[in-house]
Design a protein around this motif. Sequence first.
Motif, PDB file in Angstrom:
ATOM      1  N   ALA A  20     -11.088  46.829  52.929  1.00 44.03           N
ATOM      2  CA  ALA A  20     -10.413  45.799  53.732  1.00 44.03           C
ATOM      3  C   ALA A  20      -9.799  44.717  52.845  1.00 44.03           C
ATOM      4  CB  ALA A  20     -11.387  45.187  54.738  1.00 44.03           C
ATOM      5  N   GLY A  21     -10.290  44.614  51.598  1.00 38.35           N
ATOM      6  CA  GLY A  21      -9.651  43.679  50.671  1.00 38.35           C
ATOM      7  C   GLY A  21     -10.532  42.564  50.138  1.00 38.35           C
ATOM      8  N   LYS A  22     -11.848  42.750  50.121  1.00 35.85           N
ATOM      9  CA  LYS A  22     -12.754  41.692  49.645  1.00 35.85           C
ATOM     10  C   LYS A  22     -12.500  41.338  48.187  1.00 35.85           C
ATOM     11  CE  LYS A  22     -16.273  44.269  50.614  1.00 35.85           C
ATOM     12  NZ  LYS A  22     -15.566  45.370  51.263  1.00 35.85           N
ATOM     13  N   THR A  23     -12.436  42.366  47.343  1.00 37.12           N
ATOM     14  CA  THR A  23     -12.264  42.110  45.916  1.00 37.12           C
ATOM     15  C   THR A  23     -10.902  41.466  45.650  1.00 37.12           C
ATOM     16  OG1 THR A  23     -13.705  43.983  45.456  1.00 37.12           O
ATOM     17  CG2 THR A  23     -12.324  43.214  43.650  1.00 37.12           C
ATOM     18  N   SER A  24      -9.887  41.929  46.357  1.00 33.59           N
ATOM     19  CA  SER A  24      -8.551  41.336  46.209  1.00 33.59           C
ATOM     20  C   SER A  24      -8.555  39.890  46.689  1.00 33.59           C
ATOM     21  CB  SER A  24      -7.524  42.124  47.023  1.00 33.59           C
ATOM     22  OG  SER A  24      -7.579  43.488  46.706  1.00 33.59           O
ATOM     23  N   LEU A  25      -9.295  39.624  47.763  1.00 38.77           N
ATOM     24  CA  LEU A  25      -9.336  38.261  48.294  1.00 38.77           C
ATOM     25  C   LEU A  25     -10.066  37.325  47.326  1.00 38.77           C
ATOM     26  CD1 LEU A  25      -8.610  36.440  50.725  1.00 38.77           C
ATOM     27  CD2 LEU A  25     -10.949  36.793  51.519  1.00 38.77           C
ATOM     28  N   ALA A  26     -11.160  37.796  46.750  1.00 47.57           N
ATOM     29  CA  ALA A  26     -11.882  36.971  45.776  1.00 47.57           C
ATOM     30  C   ALA A  26     -10.944  36.617  44.621  1.00 47.57           C
ATOM     31  CB  ALA A  26     -13.117  37.711  45.262  1.00 47.57           C
ATOM     32  N   GLU A  27     -10.152  37.598  44.195  1.00 47.49           N
ATOM     33  CA  GLU A  27      -9.198  37.379  43.108  1.00 47.49           C
ATOM     34  C   GLU A  27      -8.150  36.335  43.521  1.00 47.49           C
ATOM     35  OE1 GLU A  27      -9.778  39.004  40.347  1.00 47.49           O
ATOM     36  OE2 GLU A  27      -7.961  38.668  39.157  1.00 47.49           O
ATOM     37  N   ALA A  28      -7.669  36.455  44.759  1.00 48.27           N
ATOM     38  CA  ALA A  28      -6.658  35.510  45.258  1.00 48.27           C
ATOM     39  C   ALA A  28      -7.222  34.090  45.322  1.00 48.27           C
ATOM     40  CB  ALA A  28      -6.177  35.961  46.638  1.00 48.27           C
ATOM     41  N   LEU A  29      -8.471  33.968  45.768  1.00 51.51           N
ATOM     42  CA  LEU A  29      -9.089  32.641  45.883  1.00 51.51           C
ATOM     43  C   LEU A  29      -9.255  32.015  44.494  1.00 51.51           C
ATOM     44  CD1 LEU A  29     -11.722  33.508  48.645  1.00 51.51           C
ATOM     45  CD2 LEU A  29      -9.724  32.043  48.927  1.00 51.51           C
ATOM     46  N   LEU A  30      -9.625  32.839  43.504  1.00 53.49           N
ATOM     47  CA  LEU A  30      -9.735  32.339  42.123  1.00 53.49           C
ATOM     48  C   LEU A  30      -8.370  31.877  41.621  1.00 53.49           C
ATOM     49  CD1 LEU A  30     -11.975  35.023  40.330  1.00 53.49           C
ATOM     50  CD2 LEU A  30     -12.502  32.587  40.576  1.00 53.49           C
ATOM     51  N   PHE A  31      -7.370  32.676  41.891  1.00 50.66           N
ATOM     52  CA  PHE A  31      -6.034  32.402  41.367  1.00 50.66           C
ATOM     53  C   PHE A  31      -5.443  31.138  41.998  1.00 50.66           C
ATOM     54  CE2 PHE A  31      -1.409  32.993  41.446  1.00 50.66           C
ATOM     55  CZ  PHE A  31      -1.167  33.159  40.094  1.00 50.66           C
ATOM     56  N   VAL A  32      -5.506  31.071  43.314  1.00 51.86           N
ATOM     57  CA  VAL A  32      -4.888  29.926  44.002  1.00 51.86           C
ATOM     58  C   VAL A  32      -5.647  28.628  43.695  1.00 51.86           C
ATOM     59  CG1 VAL A  32      -4.345  28.959  46.275  1.00 51.86           C
ATOM     60  CG2 VAL A  32      -3.828  31.353  45.779  1.00 51.86           C
ATOM     61  N   SER A  33      -6.956  28.734  43.480  1.00 56.17           N
ATOM     62  CA  SER A  33      -7.724  27.526  43.161  1.00 56.17           C
ATOM     63  C   SER A  33      -7.544  27.109  41.701  1.00 56.17           C
ATOM     64  CB  SER A  33      -9.214  27.760  43.442  1.00 56.17           C
ATOM     65  OG  SER A  33      -9.739  28.687  42.508  1.00 56.17           O
ATOM     66  N   GLY A  34      -6.880  27.948  40.922  1.00 58.66           N
ATOM     67  CA  GLY A  34      -6.580  27.585  39.539  1.00 58.66           C
ATOM     68  C   GLY A  34      -7.626  28.023  38.527  1.00 58.66           C
ATOM     69  N   ALA A  35      -8.620  28.807  38.940  1.00 61.66           N
ATOM     70  CA  ALA A  35      -9.656  29.237  37.998  1.00 61.66           C
ATOM     71  C   ALA A  35      -9.142  30.302  37.038  1.00 61.66           C
ATOM     72  CB  ALA A  35     -10.874  29.761  38.759  1.00 61.66           C
ATOM     73  N   ILE A  36      -8.192  31.111  37.477  1.00 60.70           N
ATOM     74  CA  ILE A  36      -7.586  32.099  36.589  1.00 60.70           C
ATOM     75  C   ILE A  36      -6.067  31.944  36.664  1.00 60.70           C
ATOM     76  CG2 ILE A  36      -9.448  33.811  36.677  1.00 60.70           C
ATOM     77  CD1 ILE A  36      -7.839  35.330  38.804  1.00 60.70           C
ATOM     78  N   THR A  37      -5.381  32.365  35.592  1.00 59.34           N
ATOM     79  CA  THR A  37      -3.933  32.158  35.556  1.00 59.34           C
ATOM     80  C   THR A  37      -3.172  33.466  35.722  1.00 59.34           C
ATOM     81  OG1 THR A  37      -4.092  32.288  33.165  1.00 59.34           O
ATOM     82  CG2 THR A  37      -4.015  30.084  34.134  1.00 59.34           C
ATOM     83  N   ARG A  38      -3.911  34.585  35.735  1.00 60.13           N
ATOM     84  CA  ARG A  38      -3.245  35.858  35.982  1.00 60.13           C
ATOM     85  C   ARG A  38      -3.952  36.542  37.142  1.00 60.13           C
ATOM     86  NH1 ARG A  38      -4.386  40.365  32.066  1.00 60.13           N
ATOM     87  NH2 ARG A  38      -5.841  40.684  33.761  1.00 60.13           N
TER      88      ARG A  38
END
Length: 686
Positions: A20-38
């Motif tokens: 359903a997209g849990k791992t992708s969503l966790a990645e998106a939340l990290l990215f949008v919050s600025g924790a990761i840049t890629r």
Amino acid sequence: MKSYSAEHIHNVVLLSHGGAGKTSLAEALLFVSGAITRLGRVDDGNTVADYDPDEIKRRMSVSTALVPVEWAEHKLNLLDTPGYADFFGEVCGAVRVADAALFLLDGVAGVQVGTELTWKQADGYQLPRAVFVNKLDRENASFDQALESLRKVFGGSIVPLTAPIGREQNFRGVVDLVTLRAWGEGREELPLDDATRQAAEPYRERLIEAVAELDDALITKYLEGEALTPEEIAAALRQGIAARRLVPVLCGSATTLRGIVPLLDALGRYLPSAAQMPLLLDSGETQPPAPDGPLAALVFKTISDPYLGRLNFFRVYQGTLASDSHVWNAVKGRDERIGQLFFMRGKTQIPTPQVPAGDIGAVAKLQETATGDTLTTKEANIRLRGITFPEPAYAAAIQPKTKADTDKLSNALQRICEEDPSLRVRRDEATKETIIEGLGESHIESAVERMQRKFGVGVVVGEPKVAYRETITTTARAQGRFKRQTGGHGMYGDTWLEVEPLPRGSGFEFVDRIVGGVVPKQFIPAVEKGVREAMEEGLLAGYPMVDVRVTLYDGSYHSVDSSEMAFRIAASMGFKKAAEAARPVLLEPIMAVEITVPDEFTGDVMGDLNSKRARVLGMEPRDGRTVISANVPQAEMLHYAADLRSLTQGRGYYTMRFSHYEEVPPHLAQQIIAKAQKERETAASR
Ligand SMILES: Nc1nc2c(ncn2[C@@H]2O[C@H](COP(=O)(O)OP(=O)(O)O)[C@@H](O)[C@H]2O)c(=O)[nH]1
Ligand SMILES: [Mg+2]
């Protein structure tokens, strides 16, 4: 990473049907919050949460990863779980330590099997929850249908918190229904034009109505036509969610970064914080966390690394766990020295001097601490409720590939079971095999791969042997006499034996009814030994004989030639003769099976059971499902995990344990005996 107080920490478990997209969503939340840049992608194997080589290879999560996201004044500890049934064990620990659950729905598929199963799991701990309807960028995705299917399956308290702008390939962003702000990709804010506002209006109406109903003061205000303030709505949402009176539903798309900002806001603002989570004690009682109370932390996951040793993940409920300190493991009853503590982000270890109440951390190299243990102080000796794992449903026999593998096998097995308590290993004494049990075929496969990769141990996986037995069905008598004259010293033993069948499960009884010393006392143990040896070898197909009483009632001896050896051989011969005359039969293990299926599949499952020689003992309705109890021969159940999955589209589950032995029907017994005979012949000719 900053230190947060428990009021600002939210431990949120991500749950869904696989994909359903849990791992992708966790990645998106990290990215949008600025924790990761890629922004990593599951399909490229470079996300923070799916870091394990097995996950990269399979392009799906097999273990729970911790993904901390810092947003506004909140720390969101996301627990990204695997969605597939085979790896359900990993879900159990994560659900146990979460303050709330975020369910993901595939916007095309709606509620799926895995959604229902994990929803139930969250019910077990009465977790407050929210839903994110994902993949709204896809063709045929529909927020309305997703809401409808949620309502149908889980009841009326389903309330939208965001509304989509556009649909399918034109899905552009979402409106936050509380703040009435519109959001596009990532952190981009969109102007709220009239059309968007109008489209969002019916959803907002539903939200306001649901919120107003939670509170007498609000409902009065609402009915009098007065507008509720955003603060009033937020406060009511917080209460309603914590009390599990409503489930807010957000929407978006993880891979195109839509709906992420409102989700980040909602998780921090409306979901309960770690400060509200009571301590669930081993006794079953709960107690609120004491702000100045002693340490209480629960270990919910363990990773074994061949070089670094063990890494324990824990959640602190009360007190603070400090680096370079001593703690008390209340379950093991021993002191543990704590070295460096870490916050984890996927596989990355972020050193920290301490892990405060409410937060989740990790520690390496504890001596004996395992998943489910409580870390506390010796004085307080708090024991938290451990973690319940699912019962195994699938078994395989494993054999080391080489001699070198044999030496390393038991250590490797122990370590992978430590990592994954839903795996079990046992020695089957009856078949002399090492049996590994888990939740399904992929589960075992993944464990075997891990043993190879981490510990360099190669094993061959096969079907477990069925532990057939033999017994007799009537009473018979025979003489066993052994006489040999070779030069000087001869051999002489003579026994008369009676064999009788015993009830199932009685095993073996030996009775000495010798009178007048016709078989001298000192030889009686040798007679018993000879009988036992013959029973081990069996008569029909080489399986041990059980449920037999053997009575030694007569015999004779020779004052010079008789010996223990001679009586052992004589007894063995006598037993075989008597047993052959007593109509021997083959027995097979019968399993007690309990199968739970949604009502619509009951017919198919029953039909399949009939073809498996099952005896159905009962059928019982249990909230929309049928629980079938049956006795089924083990030989028919070797692939049941896969059979049941395909019969019920993955929605059935079962438990199974050994019950008793029963006679194998004659036509099947013949096949088994013929096969054993053939095997013996090929073995002999080699
Ligand atoms: N089109 C689209 N695909 C998505 C979205 N979110 C996830 N996916 C894809 O769905 C698949 C499963 O995603 P994953 O994050 O591994 O799901 P999980 O099993 O719940 O962790 C992957 O191929 C993702 O790229 C989305 O919002 N839109
Ligand atoms: Mg995943």
